[in-house]
Design a protein around this motif. Structure first.
Motif, PDB file in Angstrom:
ATOM      1  N   SER A  11      43.697  -0.037  -4.274  1.00 12.11           N
ATOM      2  CA  SER A  11      43.787   0.709  -5.532  1.00 12.11           C
ATOM      3  C   SER A  11      42.509   0.536  -6.339  1.00 12.11           C
ATOM      4  N   PHE A  12      41.888  -0.661  -6.215  1.00  4.18           N
ATOM      5  CA  PHE A  12      40.622  -0.897  -6.910  1.00  4.18           C
ATOM      6  C   PHE A  12      39.533   0.021  -6.372  1.00  4.18           C
ATOM      7  N   LEU A  13      39.522   0.143  -5.040  1.00  3.68           N
ATOM      8  CA  LEU A  13      38.537   1.003  -4.381  1.00  3.68           C
ATOM      9  C   LEU A  13      38.741   2.459  -4.800  1.00  3.68           C
ATOM     10  N   ALA A  32      40.126   3.509  -7.574  1.00  2.18           N
ATOM     11  CA  ALA A  32      39.735   3.651  -8.982  1.00  2.18           C
ATOM     12  C   ALA A  32      38.218   3.740  -9.108  1.00  2.18           C
ATOM     13  N   LEU A  33      37.533   2.954  -8.311  1.00  2.00           N
ATOM     14  CA  LEU A  33      36.066   2.967  -8.321  1.00  2.00           C
ATOM     15  C   LEU A  33      35.548   4.339  -7.872  1.00  2.00           C
ATOM     16  N   CYS A  34      36.141   4.822  -6.789  1.00  2.00           N
ATOM     17  CA  CYS A  34      35.751   6.143  -6.272  1.00  2.00           C
ATOM     18  C   CYS A  34      36.032   7.232  -7.313  1.00  2.00           C
ATOM     19  N   HIS A  60      36.048   6.921 -10.591  1.00  2.00           N
ATOM     20  CA  HIS A  60      35.049   6.877 -11.652  1.00  2.00           C
ATOM     21  C   HIS A  60      33.709   7.443 -11.178  1.00  2.00           C
ATOM     22  N   ALA A  75      44.530   7.779  -8.358  1.00  2.00           N
ATOM     23  CA  ALA A  75      44.234   6.507  -9.029  1.00  2.00           C
ATOM     24  C   ALA A  75      44.138   6.704 -10.544  1.00  2.00           C
TER      25      ALA A  75
END
Lengths: 314, 270
Positions: free
Chosen positions: A2-4, A6-8, A10, B26
């Motif tokens: 999920s972090f990856l 979210a990074l993608c 942004h 996300a």
């Protein structure tokens, strides 16, 4: 994971913002300027509505100047009905001042003696109003919260000093004959869904008085139309100009209607002020001008409308 | 050999689409999206196809976008399939549209198909009594087939106009008030009328995004009540049958930008 994601996301937003900014920059420098105010257009709206994003700290003089300008442009091009709306209802709260200002600008007796002003045709907004015949035997009362001002001056408007650029305005006015009558509607959020609720309350009262049973009450769209678009309401606009808005990061926010009365929006063409002329505090204007609407946006909206095709379901 | 290459391209494309949707998911996702599926006829003319083929391709686009929305986690999709005003069109075209509806409605609801796979409940919104009897029967059957689905909603608006919906809602509110002794007319508010809207009766969440294709910048009597407050209006010049993920992604990015802005504004007010 999920972090990856979210990074993608942004990163995607960054790329989108960058490309939007570049596209907007390119558009600003390649866009054909709109036609002049008095230029002949294939099609002209009879009724124009403008959503103004008036901030709570906006000066009264700015609001009056906006009304003044919009009225003047409409009369110049031949638009006969103008609706002004703001989502905070501030415009409507200045109803009295706007009326007084219009009286000053378009006086009952002008220098040439040709002016005439029908003022006021409608009671103040606080009044409970309307008495419209829905059928020969009954009538409906509803609070639609619409202020109507008829401007029927046949001569040039009288100069009223509201702002610094009066001299420029005077020069402009002296070169343009203003002969078209105009009906100005001041509309607030209360004229939106609450007006339809008010209509429903009126129907209930009417049915109770006449002793109608629930199943005997039938409503047709034409009846509601008669009430909401009648003398105490306002007719549907042909064209609506909405303000561009910027987010906290300066990016453009999506188009919205800010609570504009839904009933009247059926076939209205929607035009949006271009983002590159958007003032930082979200109003329809430009960076060097404190007014709430600029002429370029107005002319561009007319050009867009001129090219719009109407099919009415066919 | 060519078939193998085609399969590979298709597989990569599918994987890329899934990855893109996972990235979008996300961020904030709209609960309710509405489509005005405009431009089928112009698309047909441009591609030298018959009008009926344009409408068939338009249905494929609806299927495609519905699947994208469902994968993304959108709870409700509304589509303007047929306006009451569309009965003014050529009888041959109206007949073709009704035949298409009759044929595709059941197909969409069948076991193993899209609505079944994603647990979507179908609602036909509008003046159903104006439809031909055979289409009414199919519409009833399709609604029944999906009535136990509860993961998402599809509102197919046909034949529908928003003014008709608002009038019906006011009529129902008034009747309800007259029916109840406790229900004072002074208490009727916009919330009471909102509760009687056909989309509210179908348990649809507030409308977040309305997309209209083919470059037309009007609402054409669609969801006027639902979209006048806090709804993102998106007008795109693409004809509906050509509308796909490429056109849809910027719409979602704009929505996310708006939600983040609203969150920042709300925090400032606290």
């Amino acid at each position: 994971m999920s972090f990856l994601a979210a990074l993608c996301l942004h990163l995607l937003h960054f790329l989108y913002s960058t490309s939007s900014t570049l596209f907007s920059f390119w558009q600003r420098h390649t866009r054909i300027p709109p036609l002049a105010l008095t230029a002949a257009r294939a099609k002209l709206p009879k009724h124009l509505a403008i959503i103004l994003d008036i901030l709570p700290d906006t000066q009264q003089t700015d609001i009056l100047e906006t009304v003044d300008r919009a009225t003047e442009w409409c009369r110049t091009v031949g638009i006969t009905q103008l609706t002004l709306y703001d989502r905070r209802g501030l415009l409507h709260s200045f109803n009295q001042q706007i009326r007084e200002h219009v009286v000053q600008v378009y006086p009952l007796a002008s220098d040439s003696g040709e002016s005439d002003l029908e003022y006021p045709l409608t009671p103040p907004p606080s009044d409970y109003s309307i008495s419209r015949p829905m059928s020969p035997e009954n009538s409906v009362l509803a609070d639609l919260d619409v202020s109507t001002i008829h401007v029927v001056s046949q001569s040039r408007p009288k100069q009223v000093k509201t702002r610094r650029n009066v001299v420029h305005k005077r020069r402009e006015r002296e070169t343009k004959p203003l002969v078209n009558p105009l009906t100005l509607y001041l509309v607030s959020p209360k004229s939106s869904k609450p007006a339809i609720a008010s209509a429903a309350r009126s129907f209930v009262k009417l049915c109770r008085v006449s002793g109608k049973a629930p199943n005997e009450f039938n409503l047709m769209p034409e009846q509601l139309q008669l009430l909401l678009e009648g003398e105490q309401g306002f007719p549907p606009p042909d064209l609506l100009i909405t303000p561009p808005r910027a987010s906290h990061t300066g990016a453009e926010l999506p188009l919205e209607l800010y609570g504009f009365p839904p009933w009247q929006m059926r076939l209205t063409e929607i035009s949006r002020g271009k983002f590159d002329t958007c003032r930082a505090d979200n109003v329809l204007g430009n960076a060097n001008d404190q007014s709430l609407i600029d002429e370029v946006t107005f002319r561009r909206a007319l050009d867009e409308y001129s090219g719009a095709e109407m099919r009415l379901g066919k | 050999m060519f078939s193998l290459f085609h399969q590979c391209v298709s597989w990569v494309r599918q994987k890329a689409q899934n990855a893109l949707l996972a990235v979008l998911a996300a961020g904030p996702i709209p609960k309710h999206i509405a489509f005005v599926m405009d431009g089928n006829r112009r698309y047909a003319r441009m591609n030298k196809k018959i009008v009926q083929q344009g409408h068939s391709d338009g249905f494929l686009a609806l299927r495609r976008m519905l699947e994208v929305c469902l994968r993304l986690g959108v709870q409700c999709v509304s589509a303007y399939a047929f306006s009451i005003e569309n009965f003014k069109r050529e009888p041959a075209e109206v007949d073709a549209l009704m035949n298409l509806a009759e044929e595709k409605l059941l197909e969409l609801c069948q076991h193993g198909d899209l609505l079944d796979e994603y647990g979507v409940r179908l609602h036909i919104i509008g003046r159903k009594e104006l439809l031909p009897e055979s289409v009414q029967a199919v519409a009833r059957k399709a609604e029944e087939m999906t009535q136990h689905n509860d993961r998402a909603i599809l509102n197919l608006c046909m034949p529908y106009t928003s003014r008709d919906e608002m009038t019906t809602a006011v009529e129902s509110t008034v009747r309800k008030a007259l029916d109840s002794d406790d229900y004072s007319s002074a208490e009727i508010t916009e919330k009471d009328i909102d509760a009687q809207m056909m989309t509210s009766l179908a348990k649809s969440p507030p409308l977040d995004i309305l997309i209209r294709t083919s470059g037309v910048r009007r609402l054409s009597d669609f969801l006027l009540w639902q979209c006048c407050e806090n709804t993102q209006l998106q007008f795109t010049s693409t004809y509906w049958p050509d509308f796909g993920l490429l056109e849809f992604v910027p719409v979602i990015l704009d929505f996310q930008r708006k939600v983040w802005y609203q969150q920042v504004t709300a925090r400032k007010l606290l």
